[in-house]
Scaffold this active site. Structure first.
Site, PDB file in Angstrom:
ATOM      1  N   ASP A  25      -8.013  15.595  21.021  1.00  0.00           N
ATOM      2  CA  ASP A  25      -7.795  14.513  21.973  1.00  0.00           C
ATOM      3  C   ASP A  25      -6.338  14.080  21.891  1.00  0.00           C
ATOM      4  OD1 ASP A  25      -7.496  12.365  19.941  1.00  0.00           O
ATOM      5  OD2 ASP A  25      -9.648  12.627  19.619  1.00  0.00           O
ATOM      6  N   LYS A 219     -11.411  13.861  27.929  1.00  0.00           N
ATOM      7  CA  LYS A 219     -10.347  13.308  27.101  1.00  0.00           C
ATOM      8  C   LYS A 219      -9.073  13.158  27.938  1.00  0.00           C
ATOM      9  CE  LYS A 219     -12.616  13.157  23.180  1.00  0.00           C
ATOM     10  NZ  LYS A 219     -12.801  11.946  22.371  1.00  0.00           N
ATOM     11  N   ASP A 247     -11.778   9.043  28.000  1.00  0.00           N
ATOM     12  CA  ASP A 247     -11.599   8.604  26.614  1.00  0.00           C
ATOM     13  C   ASP A 247     -10.157   8.848  26.195  1.00  0.00           C
ATOM     14  OD1 ASP A 247     -11.746   8.055  23.913  1.00  0.00           O
ATOM     15  OD2 ASP A 247     -13.247   9.571  23.449  1.00  0.00           O
ATOM     16  N   ASN A 249      -8.820   7.649  23.167  1.00  0.00           N
ATOM     17  CA  ASN A 249      -8.695   7.690  21.713  1.00  0.00           C
ATOM     18  C   ASN A 249      -7.506   6.880  21.198  1.00  0.00           C
ATOM     19  OD1 ASN A 249     -10.175  10.554  22.344  1.00  0.00           O
ATOM     20  ND2 ASN A 249     -10.829   9.695  20.379  1.00  0.00           N
ATOM     21  N   GLU A 273     -12.765   4.741  27.340  1.00  0.00           N
ATOM     22  CA  GLU A 273     -13.124   4.590  25.932  1.00  0.00           C
ATOM     23  C   GLU A 273     -11.873   4.479  25.070  1.00  0.00           C
ATOM     24  OE1 GLU A 273     -15.530   7.330  22.673  1.00  0.00           O
ATOM     25  OE2 GLU A 273     -16.117   7.356  24.789  1.00  0.00           O
ATOM     26  N   GLU A 302     -16.273   3.438  17.863  1.00  0.00           N
ATOM     27  CA  GLU A 302     -16.375   4.511  16.888  1.00  0.00           C
ATOM     28  C   GLU A 302     -15.463   4.277  15.688  1.00  0.00           C
ATOM     29  OE1 GLU A 302     -13.913   8.364  17.868  1.00  0.00           O
ATOM     30  OE2 GLU A 302     -14.762   7.614  19.741  1.00  0.00           O
ATOM     31  N   ASP A 325     -21.409   3.804  15.394  1.00  0.00           N
ATOM     32  CA  ASP A 325     -21.209   5.083  14.709  1.00  0.00           C
ATOM     33  C   ASP A 325     -21.996   5.027  13.406  1.00  0.00           C
ATOM     34  OD1 ASP A 325     -18.986   7.566  14.496  1.00  0.00           O
ATOM     35  OD2 ASP A 325     -19.699   6.820  12.587  1.00  0.00           O
ATOM     36  N   HIS A 352     -21.403   6.697  19.559  1.00  0.00           N
ATOM     37  CA  HIS A 352     -20.460   7.787  19.332  1.00  0.00           C
ATOM     38  C   HIS A 352     -21.158   8.863  18.504  1.00  0.00           C
ATOM     39  CE1 HIS A 352     -17.283   9.589  16.588  1.00  0.00           C
ATOM     40  NE2 HIS A 352     -16.930  10.006  17.785  1.00  0.00           N
ATOM     41  N   ALA A 353     -20.971  10.129  18.897  1.00  0.00           N
ATOM     42  CA  ALA A 353     -21.577  11.224  18.134  1.00  0.00           C
ATOM     43  C   ALA A 353     -20.700  12.469  18.155  1.00  0.00           C
ATOM     44  CB  ALA A 353     -22.971  11.539  18.667  1.00  0.00           C
ATOM     45  N   GLU A 383     -23.870  10.143  23.125  1.00  0.00           N
ATOM     46  CA  GLU A 383     -22.940  11.269  23.170  1.00  0.00           C
ATOM     47  C   GLU A 383     -23.541  12.508  22.499  1.00  0.00           C
ATOM     48  OE1 GLU A 383     -18.213  12.133  22.370  1.00  0.00           O
ATOM     49  OE2 GLU A 383     -19.213  10.633  21.138  1.00  0.00           O
TER      50      GLU A 383
END
Length: 443
Positions: A25, A219, A247, A249, A273, A302, A325, A352-353, A383
């Site tokens: 990411d 991402k 997302d 990150n 996200e 997360e 998480d 989150h996974a 996820e």
């Protein structure tokens, strides 16, 4: 449950996922999915397995932290722990000297999660149930007794939590039957890691659509024009009716996040996200307020350290999707607190996974959330990433883009020492590994 814990061992397991850019990411360009993997042995032969997820370098530090916590666990019986699980949680998180390393955050909290994940696994095995079923079968009073309410009673008291759980008892069996039949809705992140080529992205999206996936996460955050191109490509492939999430990150400052996501609004993402620092609660609140007119929510969690931070995120209306998480927080105990607070604020939980073992772990929590708390699937999904499941004795089962509830039951002697013997990763001889053949946790 008189089993006495006679040893706790921890090993450093790493998979070189960075070689093919799996998990990449905008902030983590070379992740190697890894875990500090905990094994609890008892005098009866029953074992418990737990882990906490990491990204390669630094796993050895988490291992050291687990070893520092081990003396607080060894010598206790399972009955002693679960009869006062709140007290045991506080024991691990309140040691007068070790607490200084957190408290309840960072490396020491990751280690706490690994230890507690193994304890919960041990309890589920003692009862002969998958973890989700152990939780679902508990009465509200027992669930509440597992939670440390320190620092969150201004938002959620023990009495309120009990009332929420009691209220959700209505229709509980029907929801359990529904999950056993059709499973819990999932979304996929596996199609659009930032390091994937357009050709790979297109092929993976095509395969996912053919397999019934309707919810996709992309991402973003490295380059705006590239994000526009990739989001356009994916939106064209999945069509206007399927769900898209993005997302970043933690890539942006607050103003940059608002501007960047506004530029991607044409692709109709459900959420952005981790748009900024995971610790910036007021920054997330500002982003949430600015993006609300565009119909874009904010999702985060997360890397949210603990229940106290989640409390403040909810108080500040700083997120519209709670991403628990199973390894960042203090295992099941602390996740129960966060799910209950989310239910009080009516904010959907979408875990989150993205990491080795996280799908196997968090599926149990989300099943509990639906069956015993939310009774609602609107804007709720879990996820899924399609990596490394083959290394688990009970890998997650996905059917028609839904998590199917694990149904495993164990013989108490089933997990034997053969599970922790010479492990060789199929394609990468240079894997730094603890010697595990197959991973087992929360089946």
């Amino acid at each position: 449950m008189s089993q006495k814990i006679v040893s706790l061992t921890v090993r450093d397991v790493r998979f070189p996922t960075s070689v093919e850019q799996h998990g990449s990411d905008a902030m983590h360009t070379d992740p190697d999915y890894s875990a500090a993997y905990v094994l609890i042995d008892t005098d009866s032969g029953l074992k418990g397995f737990g882990l906490t997820f990491t990204l390669g370098k630094g796993t050895e530090i988490v291992v050291c932290a687990v070893e520092a916590l081990a003396p607080l666990v060894v010598g206790k019986s399972l009955q002693e722990i679960v009869s006062d699980f709140r007290g045991f949680y506080r024991l691990l998180t309140s040691d007068g000297q070790i607490r200084w390393l957190g408290p309840e955050k960072g490396v020491i909290h990751l280690a706490t999660a690994a230890v507690l994940n193994a304890v919960w696994d041990l309890w589920a095995r003692a009862e002969g149930k998958p973890l989700w079923k152990l939780l679902v079968d508990m009465d509200p009073k027992q669930i509440v007794s597992c939670i440390d309410f320190r620092y969150i009673t201004d938002v959620l008291t023990e009495e309120e939590a009990h009332d929420i759980l009691v209220k959700a008892q209505e229709g509980k069996q029907q929801r359990e039957d529904e999950m056993l039949k059709g499973g819990y809705p999932a979304y996929t992140t596996s199609c659009a890691w930032l390091g994937y080529s357009d050709q790979q992205l297109q092929q993976l999206c095509t395969d996912a659509l053919q397999s019934g996936w309707t919810k996709f996460k992309v991402k973003v955050g490295a380059d705006l024009e590239d994000d526009k191109r990739r989001c356009c490509l994916i939106r064209q492939m999945i069509g206007p009716s399927n769900t898209l999430m993005i997302d970043a990150n933690q890539r942006w400052d607050v103003a940059e996040a608002i501007s960047w996501v506004s530029s991607l609004a044409e692709f109709n993402p459900l959420w952005i996200e981790e748009p900024t620092s995971p610790d910036d609660i007021l920054g997330h609140a500002a982003i949430s307020k600015a993006l609300a007119p565009l119909g874009i929510g904010v999702a985060t969690g997360e890397q949210c350290h603990n229940r106290v931070m989640f409390k403040q995120f909810l108080q500040a209306s700083a997120l519209q999707f709670v991403q628990i998480d199973s390894c960042r927080l203090g295992s099941v105990n602390e996740n129960l607190a966060v799910m209950l607070m989310a239910q009080k604020f009516q904010v959907p939980v979408c875990p989150h996974a993205g990491g080795v073992g996280l799908c196997e772990l968090v599926q149990h929590l989300i099943l509990f959330d639906y069956i015993c708390l939310s009774a609602n699937l609107h804007n709720r999904m879990c996820e899924y990433v399609d990596h490394l499941h083959e290394h688990f004795t009970s890998p997650v089962v996905i059917q028609d883009a839904h998590y199917m509830p694990p149904k495993a039951r164990w013989n108490r002697k089933e997990s034997n020492e053969e599970e922790v013997q010479s492990f060789g990763y199929k394609r990468f001889a240079f894997l730094k590994c603890c010697g595990l053949k197959v991973l087992s946790v929360w089946a």
